[in-house]
Design a protein around this motif. Structure first.
Motif, short mmCIF file in Angstrom:
data_model
loop_
_atom_site.label_atom_id
_atom_site.label_comp_id
_atom_site.label_asym_id
_atom_site.label_seq_id
_atom_site.Cartn_x
_atom_site.Cartn_y
_atom_site.Cartn_z
N ALA A 199 0.82 -1.21 0.00
CA ALA A 199 0.00 0.00 0.00
C ALA A 199 0.86 1.27 0.00
N LYS A 200 1.82 1.34 0.93
CA LYS A 200 2.62 2.56 1.07
C LYS A 200 3.49 2.83 -0.14
N TYR A 201 4.10 1.76 -0.69
CA TYR A 201 5.07 1.94 -1.77
C TYR A 201 4.50 1.68 -3.15
N LYS A 202 3.18 1.56 -3.23
CA LYS A 202 2.48 1.49 -4.51
C LYS A 202 3.04 0.38 -5.43
N LEU A 203 3.17 -0.80 -4.85
CA LEU A 203 3.76 -1.89 -5.62
C LEU A 203 2.87 -2.33 -6.78
N GLY A 204 1.57 -2.14 -6.63
CA GLY A 204 0.68 -2.47 -7.73
C GLY A 204 0.98 -1.65 -8.97
N GLU A 205 1.34 -0.39 -8.76
CA GLU A 205 1.71 0.48 -9.88
C GLU A 205 3.09 0.13 -10.42
N ILE A 206 4.03 -0.09 -9.53
CA ILE A 206 5.40 -0.38 -9.96
C ILE A 206 5.46 -1.67 -10.77
N PHE A 207 4.75 -2.71 -10.31
CA PHE A 207 4.83 -4.01 -10.96
C PHE A 207 3.62 -4.30 -11.85
N ASN A 208 2.77 -3.30 -12.04
CA ASN A 208 1.61 -3.44 -12.92
C ASN A 208 0.75 -4.63 -12.54
N VAL A 209 0.43 -4.71 -11.24
CA VAL A 209 -0.42 -5.77 -10.72
C VAL A 209 -1.79 -5.19 -10.38
N THR A 210 -2.83 -5.77 -10.94
CA THR A 210 -4.20 -5.30 -10.71
C THR A 210 -4.90 -6.18 -9.69
N ASP A 211 -5.53 -5.55 -8.72
CA ASP A 211 -6.32 -6.28 -7.73
C ASP A 211 -7.63 -6.70 -8.39
N PRO A 212 -7.92 -8.01 -8.46
CA PRO A 212 -9.15 -8.45 -9.13
C PRO A 212 -10.42 -8.00 -8.43
N VAL A 213 -10.31 -7.59 -7.19
CA VAL A 213 -11.49 -7.12 -6.45
C VAL A 213 -11.83 -5.68 -6.82
N THR A 214 -10.81 -4.83 -6.91
CA THR A 214 -11.04 -3.40 -7.18
C THR A 214 -10.83 -3.02 -8.64
N ASN A 215 -10.15 -3.90 -9.40
CA ASN A 215 -9.76 -3.60 -10.77
C ASN A 215 -8.89 -2.35 -10.87
N LYS A 216 -8.14 -2.10 -9.79
CA LYS A 216 -7.19 -0.99 -9.74
C LYS A 216 -5.82 -1.55 -9.35
N PRO A 217 -4.76 -0.74 -9.50
CA PRO A 217 -3.45 -1.22 -9.05
C PRO A 217 -3.52 -1.72 -7.62
N ALA A 218 -2.99 -2.90 -7.39
CA ALA A 218 -3.12 -3.56 -6.09
C ALA A 218 -2.47 -2.74 -4.98
N GLU A 219 -3.19 -2.56 -3.88
CA GLU A 219 -2.67 -1.92 -2.68
C GLU A 219 -2.54 -2.94 -1.56
N ARG A 220 -2.56 -4.20 -1.92
CA ARG A 220 -2.37 -5.31 -0.98
C ARG A 220 -1.66 -6.42 -1.74
N ASN A 221 -1.09 -7.33 -1.02
CA ASN A 221 -0.44 -8.47 -1.66
C ASN A 221 -1.50 -9.51 -1.97
N ILE A 222 -1.88 -9.58 -3.22
CA ILE A 222 -2.97 -10.48 -3.62
C ILE A 222 -2.53 -11.93 -3.73
N TYR A 223 -1.27 -12.20 -3.36
CA TYR A 223 -0.74 -13.56 -3.38
C TYR A 223 -0.41 -14.08 -1.98
N ALA A 224 -0.70 -13.29 -0.96
CA ALA A 224 -0.22 -13.60 0.39
C ALA A 224 -1.05 -14.64 1.12
N THR A 225 -2.38 -14.58 1.00
CA THR A 225 -3.25 -15.43 1.82
C THR A 225 -4.27 -16.18 0.99
N THR A 226 -4.71 -17.30 1.50
CA THR A 226 -5.71 -18.10 0.79
C THR A 226 -7.03 -17.33 0.67
N LYS A 227 -7.36 -16.55 1.69
CA LYS A 227 -8.63 -15.82 1.69
C LYS A 227 -8.68 -14.76 0.59
#
Length: 228
Positions: A117-145
């Motif tokens: 979230a703080k370092y905008k990794l979704g923007e840096i690595f061009n990773v889109t959060d499938p929930v928000t359809n925006k650059p990820a502000e969370r690690n979408i690979y971290a947890t099963t949930k």
């Protein structure tokens, strides 16, 4: 390169420039780890091995080498190896040793939600959060949930850790990309480095470099699998 890394050419050039200048050093705990025996096809002596190497005990051993995020497929391939060894051969977890090395751009998979979230990794690595359809502000690979690929939720980092997968993050990649991210948000690079180190997901071992870990794992009997 995968779509996630189309915007990464400048950071990669910066990484190579820093590497050429010899400015990258192992920072975990402020000390370099002990060098292991590098002789061809030789196991690392127990007294010289890094702790994570001592966990490679299964009869069947494989190293998964991830240089890119690749939509989370390095995690999926590791999961499939474990799953099919169970379904096809009925092997127990004790018979299997999986080592997943996350290096270069894949280091982002090792970081917690606060760093994303703080370092905008979704923007840096061009990773889109499938929930928000925006650059990820969370690690979408971290947890099963919250895993990015729900049908393969068992491939999430927390589940791989619980199944005994040895998770290694590249120190050189962490140093480089923490600086890249710090510049992006106007933060001090030294402070960013400390936050990234503290922001590693539980169970991730920071190794001097990903390529070193790949070699050490093979010296300790692991077969090689490129999951980039």
């Amino acid at each position: 390169m995968m779509d996630e890394f189309k915007a990464e050419s400048t950071p990669r050039r910066g990484f190579l420039a820093r590497l050429a200048a010899g400015s990258l050093a192992f920072v975990a705990g402020g000390q370099a780890t002990t060098h292991a025996n590098s002789s061809s096809h030789a196991s690392v002596p127990v007294e010289k091995a890094e702790p994570w190497l001592l966990r490679i005990k299964g009869k069947h051993r494989q190293i998964f080498d991830a240089m890119e995020i690749n939509s989370g497929f390095p995690l999926v391939m590791t999961h499939i190896w474990l799953m099919t060894n169970k379904s096809a051969y009925n092997l127990s977890p004790k018979e299997l040793s999986a080592v997943l090395v996350l290096r270069h751009s894949a280091i982002a998979i090792c970081m917690n939600d606060a760093v994303w979230a703080k370092y905008k990794l979704g923007e840096i690595f061009n990773v889109t959060d499938p929930v928000t359809n925006k650059p990820a502000e969370r690690n979408i690979y971290a947890t099963t949930k919250g895993f990015a690929l729900p049908p393969m939720a068992e491939a999430a980092m927390d589940n791989l850790k619980s199944r005994g997968v040895i998770l290694c993050g590249c120190n050189m990649a962490l140093m480089h990309f923490s600086e890249v991210a710090a510049e992006k948000i106007g933060a001090a690079k030294d402070a960013a480095l400390q936050e990234w180190m503290k922001g590693l997901l539980p169970g991730v071992t920071l190794v001097p470099s990903g390529v070193l870990a790949v070699g050490r794992a093979q010296e300790n009997g692991c077969t090689y699998c490129n999951v980039t």
